[in-house]
Design a protein around this motif. Structure first.
Motif, PDB file in Angstrom:
ATOM      1  N   GLY A 144       0.793  -1.223   0.000  1.00 36.43           N
ATOM      2  CA  GLY A 144       0.000   0.000   0.000  1.00 36.43           C
ATOM      3  C   GLY A 144       0.824   1.271   0.000  1.00 36.43           C
ATOM      4  N   VAL A 145       2.141   1.139  -0.054  1.00 29.79           N
ATOM      5  CA  VAL A 145       3.012   2.310   0.021  1.00 29.79           C
ATOM      6  C   VAL A 145       3.832   2.391  -1.266  1.00 29.79           C
ATOM      7  CG1 VAL A 145       4.924   3.334   1.299  1.00 29.79           C
ATOM      8  CG2 VAL A 145       3.150   2.077   2.512  1.00 29.79           C
ATOM      9  N   PRO A 146       4.000   3.578  -1.842  1.00 27.50           N
ATOM     10  CA  PRO A 146       4.812   3.678  -3.058  1.00 27.50           C
ATOM     11  C   PRO A 146       6.259   3.266  -2.784  1.00 27.50           C
ATOM     12  CG  PRO A 146       3.615   5.715  -2.666  1.00 27.50           C
ATOM     13  CD  PRO A 146       3.441   4.880  -1.453  1.00 27.50           C
ATOM     14  N   LEU A 147       6.865   2.631  -3.772  1.00 26.97           N
ATOM     15  CA  LEU A 147       8.244   2.177  -3.589  1.00 26.97           C
ATOM     16  C   LEU A 147       9.179   3.349  -3.311  1.00 26.97           C
ATOM     17  CD1 LEU A 147      10.325  -0.034  -3.548  1.00 26.97           C
ATOM     18  CD2 LEU A 147      10.398   0.002  -6.035  1.00 26.97           C
ATOM     19  N   ILE A 148       8.896   4.480  -3.941  1.00 30.18           N
ATOM     20  CA  ILE A 148       9.758   5.646  -3.728  1.00 30.18           C
ATOM     21  C   ILE A 148       9.769   6.035  -2.251  1.00 30.18           C
ATOM     22  CG2 ILE A 148       9.987   8.109  -4.210  1.00 30.18           C
ATOM     23  CD1 ILE A 148       9.390   7.653  -7.002  1.00 30.18           C
ATOM     24  N   THR A 149       8.594   5.993  -1.634  1.00 29.14           N
ATOM     25  CA  THR A 149       8.519   6.300  -0.206  1.00 29.14           C
ATOM     26  C   THR A 149       9.382   5.331   0.595  1.00 29.14           C
ATOM     27  OG1 THR A 149       6.215   6.683  -0.728  1.00 29.14           O
ATOM     28  CG2 THR A 149       6.866   6.898   1.571  1.00 29.14           C
ATOM     29  N   LEU A 150       9.254   4.046   0.238  1.00 31.59           N
ATOM     30  CA  LEU A 150      10.037   3.050   0.954  1.00 31.59           C
ATOM     31  C   LEU A 150      11.528   3.305   0.794  1.00 31.59           C
ATOM     32  CD1 LEU A 150       8.036  -0.188   0.083  1.00 31.59           C
ATOM     33  CD2 LEU A 150       8.123   1.018   2.267  1.00 31.59           C
ATOM     34  N   LEU A 151      11.919   3.724  -0.410  1.00 20.15           N
ATOM     35  CA  LEU A 151      13.342   3.988  -0.644  1.00 20.15           C
ATOM     36  C   LEU A 151      13.814   5.164   0.210  1.00 20.15           C
ATOM     37  CD1 LEU A 151      13.519   3.425  -4.498  1.00 20.15           C
ATOM     38  CD2 LEU A 151      14.616   2.054  -2.726  1.00 20.15           C
ATOM     39  N   PHE A 152      12.976   6.172   0.316  1.00 17.66           N
ATOM     40  CA  PHE A 152      13.337   7.302   1.184  1.00 17.66           C
ATOM     41  C   PHE A 152      13.468   6.850   2.633  1.00 17.66           C
ATOM     42  CE2 PHE A 152      11.807  10.403  -2.100  1.00 17.66           C
ATOM     43  CZ  PHE A 152      13.028  11.030  -2.237  1.00 17.66           C
ATOM     44  N   VAL A 153      12.505   6.015   3.039  1.00 22.70           N
ATOM     45  CA  VAL A 153      12.583   5.491   4.409  1.00 22.70           C
ATOM     46  C   VAL A 153      13.904   4.766   4.604  1.00 22.70           C
ATOM     47  CG1 VAL A 153      11.604   3.837   6.025  1.00 22.70           C
ATOM     48  CG2 VAL A 153      10.100   5.334   4.703  1.00 22.70           C
ATOM     49  N   VAL A 208      16.682  -4.582   0.814  1.00 23.96           N
ATOM     50  CA  VAL A 208      15.669  -4.999   1.780  1.00 23.96           C
ATOM     51  C   VAL A 208      14.299  -4.419   1.420  1.00 23.96           C
ATOM     52  CG1 VAL A 208      14.880  -4.745   4.165  1.00 23.96           C
ATOM     53  CG2 VAL A 208      17.237  -5.410   3.695  1.00 23.96           C
ATOM     54  N   VAL A 209      14.221  -3.128   1.140  1.00 19.12           N
ATOM     55  CA  VAL A 209      12.883  -2.578   0.869  1.00 19.12           C
ATOM     56  C   VAL A 209      12.357  -3.024  -0.492  1.00 19.12           C
ATOM     57  CG1 VAL A 209      13.031  -0.594   2.410  1.00 19.12           C
ATOM     58  CG2 VAL A 209      13.756  -0.355   0.031  1.00 19.12           C
ATOM     59  N   VAL A 210      13.242  -3.123  -1.477  1.00 17.28           N
ATOM     60  CA  VAL A 210      12.784  -3.607  -2.782  1.00 17.28           C
ATOM     61  C   VAL A 210      12.245  -5.023  -2.642  1.00 17.28           C
ATOM     62  CG1 VAL A 210      13.570  -4.333  -5.057  1.00 17.28           C
ATOM     63  CG2 VAL A 210      14.226  -2.106  -4.189  1.00 17.28           C
ATOM     64  N   THR A 211      12.950  -5.852  -1.874  1.00 15.14           N
ATOM     65  CA  THR A 211      12.496  -7.225  -1.656  1.00 15.14           C
ATOM     66  C   THR A 211      11.157  -7.250  -0.928  1.00 15.14           C
ATOM     67  OG1 THR A 211      14.770  -8.002  -1.535  1.00 15.14           O
ATOM     68  CG2 THR A 211      13.085  -9.421  -0.598  1.00 15.14           C
ATOM     69  N   ALA A 212      11.039  -6.450   0.125  1.00 15.04           N
ATOM     70  CA  ALA A 212       9.788  -6.426   0.882  1.00 15.04           C
ATOM     71  C   ALA A 212       8.634  -6.010  -0.021  1.00 15.04           C
ATOM     72  CB  ALA A 212       9.910  -5.465   2.064  1.00 15.04           C
ATOM     73  N   PHE A 213       8.889  -4.994  -0.827  1.00 17.72           N
ATOM     74  CA  PHE A 213       7.875  -4.493  -1.747  1.00 17.72           C
ATOM     75  C   PHE A 213       7.446  -5.586  -2.731  1.00 17.72           C
ATOM     76  CE2 PHE A 213       6.643  -2.064  -5.572  1.00 17.72           C
ATOM     77  CZ  PHE A 213       5.686  -1.226  -5.029  1.00 17.72           C
ATOM     78  N   ALA A 214       8.436  -6.217  -3.377  1.00 20.28           N
ATOM     79  CA  ALA A 214       8.118  -7.255  -4.364  1.00 20.28           C
ATOM     80  C   ALA A 214       7.489  -8.470  -3.697  1.00 20.28           C
ATOM     81  CB  ALA A 214       9.378  -7.654  -5.128  1.00 20.28           C
ATOM     82  N   SER A 215       7.927  -8.799  -2.474  1.00 21.15           N
ATOM     83  CA  SER A 215       7.374  -9.972  -1.787  1.00 21.15           C
ATOM     84  C   SER A 215       5.885  -9.806  -1.534  1.00 21.15           C
ATOM     85  CB  SER A 215       8.075 -10.190  -0.443  1.00 21.15           C
ATOM     86  OG  SER A 215       9.443 -10.315  -0.620  1.00 21.15           O
ATOM     87  N   ALA A 216       5.475  -8.589  -1.216  1.00 24.60           N
ATOM     88  CA  ALA A 216       4.059  -8.361  -0.946  1.00 24.60           C
ATOM     89  C   ALA A 216       3.233  -8.653  -2.200  1.00 24.60           C
ATOM     90  CB  ALA A 216       3.831  -6.928  -0.481  1.00 24.60           C
ATOM     91  N   TYR A 217       3.718  -8.173  -3.333  1.00 26.54           N
ATOM     92  CA  TYR A 217       3.030  -8.484  -4.593  1.00 26.54           C
ATOM     93  C   TYR A 217       3.074  -9.983  -4.873  1.00 26.54           C
ATOM     94  CZ  TYR A 217       2.225  -3.713  -6.077  1.00 26.54           C
ATOM     95  OH  TYR A 217       1.752  -2.445  -6.166  1.00 26.54           O
ATOM     96  N   MET A 218       4.270 -10.543  -4.703  1.00 21.92           N
ATOM     97  CA  MET A 218       4.459 -11.962  -4.963  1.00 21.92           C
ATOM     98  C   MET A 218       3.478 -12.795  -4.141  1.00 21.92           C
ATOM     99  SD  MET A 218       6.361 -13.597  -6.928  1.00 21.92           S
ATOM    100  CE  MET A 218       7.887 -12.763  -7.247  1.00 21.92           C
ATOM    101  N   ALA A 219       3.338 -12.428  -2.872  1.00 25.06           N
ATOM    102  CA  ALA A 219       2.456 -13.192  -1.981  1.00 25.06           C
ATOM    103  C   ALA A 219       1.037 -13.224  -2.539  1.00 25.06           C
ATOM    104  CB  ALA A 219       2.460 -12.574  -0.584  1.00 25.06           C
ATOM    105  N   GLU A 220       0.571 -12.110  -3.039  1.00 27.04           N
ATOM    106  CA  GLU A 220      -0.793 -12.075  -3.547  1.00 27.04           C
ATOM    107  C   GLU A 220      -0.924 -12.857  -4.851  1.00 27.04           C
ATOM    108  OE1 GLU A 220      -2.254 -11.336  -0.714  1.00 27.04           O
ATOM    109  OE2 GLU A 220      -3.765 -10.254  -1.864  1.00 27.04           O
ATOM    110  N   VAL A 221       0.110 -12.801  -5.680  1.00 23.58           N
ATOM    111  CA  VAL A 221       0.093 -13.588  -6.914  1.00 23.58           C
ATOM    112  C   VAL A 221       0.010 -15.078  -6.576  1.00 23.58           C
ATOM    113  CG1 VAL A 221       1.517 -14.322  -8.848  1.00 23.58           C
ATOM    114  CG2 VAL A 221       1.305 -11.904  -8.332  1.00 23.58           C
ATOM    115  N   ILE A 222       0.823 -15.489  -5.614  1.00 22.01           N
ATOM    116  CA  ILE A 222       0.860 -16.911  -5.264  1.00 22.01           C
ATOM    117  C   ILE A 222      -0.418 -17.322  -4.534  1.00 22.01           C
ATOM    118  CG2 ILE A 222       2.054 -18.609  -3.833  1.00 22.01           C
ATOM    119  CD1 ILE A 222       4.641 -17.006  -4.585  1.00 22.01           C
TER     120      ILE A 222
END
Ligand SMILES: Nc1ncnc2c1ncn2[C@@H]1O[C@H](COP(=O)(O)OP(=O)(O)OP(=O)(O)O)[C@@H](O)[C@H]1O
Ligand SMILES: [Mg+2]
Lengths: 254, 369
Positions: free
Chosen positions: B208-217, B240-254
C-alpha cells in the motif's frame, strides 16, 4: 463367494469401532448417534439419499472431517486431536474419491510412489516396484509414465485405487468411486474393487451400485438424515427391507 | 428423404489412418495467417506500410547516418544518432564507479550467473543435480566477488553503479522475494491467527506504500531509528525494501494460485498421510506456482525495472549515470541516445524472462500428449 469365510470371532477386536458419533456443520446436525463396528476383512456398503451424511461419515474415519461427540477407534488407535494418532490412522486407511483427485502434475507412477516414499520412507526403487505391481493389479501398467490428464475417467479411478493400495492400508474407504464415470468405465472400476474384496481387504464403500453390494458386501447400511436407518445382509436388505424409508429408497433406485 | 438402416461388423470397422498433411510451405502459411479474407489482408498491408515508414528511418538514425567516433558531441556531424560517447563512457554505464582494475570481478560474477541459473531453469539438463549446489552458493560467491574481503580488495558499495547496480538489486530482489512471497502467501491462508495477522499486515503495508517512499525510508529514516552502532549499508537497505515491496506483490500472486487448487488435492494428500509441509511442498505449491508463473514473472519484471527508482535517493544506477553524462558539456543533450541504449538493455533482460516463462509453462503442461 460365501460370506462366512470372512466371519471373525465375535470377540475379535473390530477394525473400526464408532460409538455414539455426532457431528454438526454449524447448527446443522449432519451425523446423529452413529454406532458402527466393522470387523477385520468385513465389506460394508453404505447407501442412502443425497445429503444423508454418507460421505461425512466415512470422511470422519480418516479425519478429513472432525467429529464433535463420540469416539472413533481405528485398528486400536483412537482419533483424537493428537496428530500422531491421526497420522497413524491415515497410514492405515486408504481412500478413493468420487473425483479421483489424482495429482495432475505427477505421472501415474509418481502418484503411486509419493505416499510410500515420503510417508512410509520406502526406498524409491522398492516403491516403484510395488507401484508397478499394483498398477498391474488394476490392469494399467502400460500407463505408468503418462499424466492423469491423459487418461480416461475409469483409468484415472483405477490409478487412484492403486495409489491408495501402495500405502498398503488395512482399510479402504470408497466414496462413490463410480458416480463420475460412464457406464463402460464403471464396470472396469467395479471389477478392480471386486478383486480387492476377494483379497480380504476391509472395505467401506459408499455406492449406489446395488449389483456390487449384492455381490461383495457382508452388510448393507442405509442412511438417511444423518442416521443409520437400517442395516442387514444384502440378501435381507434388498429382498426384505424393514423400514418404510428403506422401501421407498429401494423402490426409487432399483 | 429416408435413411437406410446401417450396421458395421467388428471385422469391417474403419482402420486408423494418418492425419491429413497440413497445408504447408511459406505460401500456405502466409495465406492461412496473413491473407485469409479482406479484413486480414487489409490489416497485413497496413502493418507492412507502418513498418516501411518506421524501419528505414530508425535504421538510418541508429546506424547509417550515425556517428560512432569522437571525443565529444561536436565530433558528431551527421544527421543521425551520436554514439561517440560509447567508447569513453560504457564502463561507467556498466560498472558505475567500480575500480577499473577490479571490474573483472563484476564480469566474473555476471558470468557465473549462467552455471548458477542453468540447473534451475533447465532442470532436465545433465549434471543439474550437482550444479544445484553451486546455485545455492552463488549468492554468497557473488557477494564476495563484488564486495571483496578475505584477501580480495574491498570495494565499498557506494562505488556500485550503472547496470551492475540494477542487476545486483534486481537479482537479489528476485531471489529473495519468491521464497518470502511463498511464506507470506501460506501465512495469509494459515489457520493460526497470529501468523495470519502478521502476514496480512506485512502484505498490506508494503503493497500500500509507493516504492519511492520506501526507498526514502530506507535511505533517510532507517539510519535515524536504528541504533548508531548498527549501521546497515545503503545498498543492503535498498535491497531490503525492494524485496519487501516485491514480496508483498508476490504473496498475492501466489495466493491467487493457491486458491485455484481444488480442495480434493488437499484431501487426497492428507488421506495419503502427508503432513502440512509435505502436502504443500509436494502437491499444492508445485501446482499453485505453475498457475502463477505469468504473475510471478510479471512481478519479477516490474521489480527489475523498478530498480531504476534508486535514482531518487541518489544512487548511480544506469539511469542516473546516463542523466549525469548528458548534463556534461561534452555530451550535452544526447538524451535520446542514452535512453534508447538503456531501454534496449532493460528490454533484452525483461523479454528474456518473459520468453523463459513461456517455455516453462509449456514444459510444465501435463495435460497434453
Ligand atoms: N463442509 C460442509 N459445511 C457445511 N455443510 C456441509 C459440509 N459438507 C457437507 N455438508 C452438508 O452435510 C450434509 C451431508 O453431506 P454428505 O456429503 O455427507 O452427504 P452424502 O450423503 O455424501 O450425499 P451425496 O450422495 O450427495 O454425496 C449435506 O446436507 C451437506 O450439504
Ligand atoms: Mg457424498
Amino acid at each position: 463367494m460365501s460370506t462366512d469365510q470372512n466371519q471373525t470371532a465375535p470377540n475379535a477386536q473390530p477394525m473400526i469401532d464408532i460409538v455414539g458419533l455426532n457431528k454438526w456443520f454449524g447448527p446443522f446436525h449432519v451425523l446423529r448417534d452413529i454406532n458402527l463396528s466393522v470387523a477385520p476383512r468385513e465389506r460394508i456398503v453404505i447407501c442412502g439419499p443425497s445429503g444423508s451424511g454418507k460421505s461425512t461419515l466415512i470422511r470422519c474415519i480418516n479425519r478429513l472431517e472432525e467429529h464433535q461427540q463420540g469416539s472413533i477407534v481405528v485398528d486400536g488407535t483412537e482419533l483424537t486431536h493428537d496428530l500422531k494418532n491421526i497420522d497413524a490412522i491415515r497410514r492405515e486407511v486408504g481412500m478413493v474419491f468420487q473425483q479421483f483427485n489424482l495429482f495432475p502434475h505427477l505421472s501415474v507412477l509418481e502418484n503411486c510412489t509419493l505416499g510410500p516414499i515420503w510417508v512410509r520412507k520406502t526406498p524409491k526403487r522398492d516403491a516403484e516396484k510395488l507401484a508397478m505391481e499394483l498398477l498391474e493389479r488394476v490392469k494399467i501398467p502400460e500407463q505408468a509414465d503418462k499424466y492423469p490428464g491423459q487418461l480416461s475417467g475409469g483409468q484415472q479411478q483405477r490409478v487412484a485405487i492403486a495409489r491408495s493400495l501402495c500405502m498398503q492400508p488395512n482399510i479402504m474407504l470408497f466414496d462413490e468411486p463410480t458416480s463420475a464415470l460412464d457406464p463402460e468405465m464403471i464396470k472396469e472400476v467395479l471389477d478392480v474393487m471386486v478383486d480387492l474384496a476377494e483379497t480380504g481387504m476391509t472395505m467401506i464403500v459408499v455406492t449406489h451400485e446395488m449389483g456390487f453390494a449384492a455381490q461383495v458386501a457382508d452388510r448393507v447400511i442405509f442412511m438417511d438424515a444423518g442416521q443409520i436407518v437400517e442395516q442387514n445382509t444384502p440378501d435381507e436388505f434388498f429382498n426384505n427391507p424393514q423400514s418404510d424409508r428403506t422401501k421407498l429408497f429401494l423402490s426409487q433406485i432399483l | 428423404m429416408t435413411t437406410s438402416p446401417f450396421f458395421r461388423q467388428p471385422n469391417d470397422m474403419l482402420p486408423e489412418r494418418a492425419p491429413p498433411v497440413a497445408m504447408s510451405g511459406i505460401i500456405g502459411w502466409l495465406r492461412a495467417n496473413l491473407f485469409s479474407g479482406w479484413l486480414n489482408t487489409g490489416l497485413t498491408l497496413l502493418a507492412l506500410y507502418a513498418l516501411w515508414l518506421i524501419i528505414p528511418g530508425l535504421l538510418n538514425w541508429a546506424f547509417f547516418d550515425a556517428d560512432f567516433a569522437g571525443t565529444d558531441r561536436f565530433a558528431c556531424t551527421g544527421t543521425g544518432a551520436c554514439w561517440a560517447w560509447f567508447d569513453q563512457r560504457i564502463d561507467q554505464f556498466l560498472y558505475g564507479f567500480y575500480p577499473d582494475e577490479q571490474t573483472w570481478r563484476v564480469n566474473l560474477a555476471l558470468f557465473l550467473i549462467l552455471p548458477a541459473l542453468a540447473p534451475i531453469l533447465f532442470d532436465k539438463m545433465p549434471g543439474a543435480k550437482q550444479l544445484r549446489w553451486f546455485s545455492l552458493a552463488f549468492p554468497f560467491v557473488a557477494t564476495f566477488l563484488l564486495i571483496g574481503g578475505f584477501g580480495l580488495e574491498e570495494v565499498p558499495t557506494n562505488k556500485f553503479g550503472g547496470f551492475m547496480l540494477n542487476v545486483t538489486v534486481g537479482l537479489a530482489g528476485i531471489v529473495l522475494s519468491l521464497p518470502i512471497g511463498i511464506v507470506l502467501a501460506l501465512g495469509r491462508r494459515s489457520k493460526m491467527p497470529i501468523v495470519r495477522t502478521l502476514s496480512v499486515a506485512f502484505i498490506e503495508v508494503f503493497r500500500g506504500v509507493p516504492l519511492i517512499t520506501l526507498l526514502f525510508v530506507a535511505a533517510i529514516l532507517l539510519p535515524i531509528f536504528l541504533p548508531s552502532s548498527f549501521s546497515l549499508d545503503l545498498v543492503v537497505r535498498v535491497i531490503v525494501v525492494v524485496t519487501a515491496f516485491a514480496s508483498a506483490y508476490m504473496a498475492e500472486v501466489i495466493r491467487g494460485g493457491l486458491q485455484a487448487i481444488p480442495r480434493g488435492q488437499y484431501e487426497a494428500a492428507q488421506a495419503l498421510g502427508l503432513g502440512y509441509w509435505r502436502m504443500m511442498g509436494l502437491i499444492i505449491l508445485p501446482q499453485a506456482l505453475k498457475i502463477s508463473i505469468p504473475g510471478i514473472v510479471n512481478t519479477f519484471i516490474g521489480l527489475f525495472k523498478d530498480t531504476t527508482l534508486v535514482i531518487v535517493i541518489g544512487l548511480f544506477d544506469v539511469l542516473n549515470i546516463g542523466r549525469t553524462m548528458i548534463s556534461n558539456p561534452d555530451w550535452l543533450g544526447l538524451a535520446v541516445e542514452t535512453q534508447v541504449f538503456i531501454s534496449l538493455f532493460f528490454f533484452v533482460v525483461c523479454f528474456s524472462m518473459s520468453r523463459y516463462s513461456v517455455y516453462l509453462e509449456q514444459r510444465l503442461d501435463t495435460s497434453k500428449h
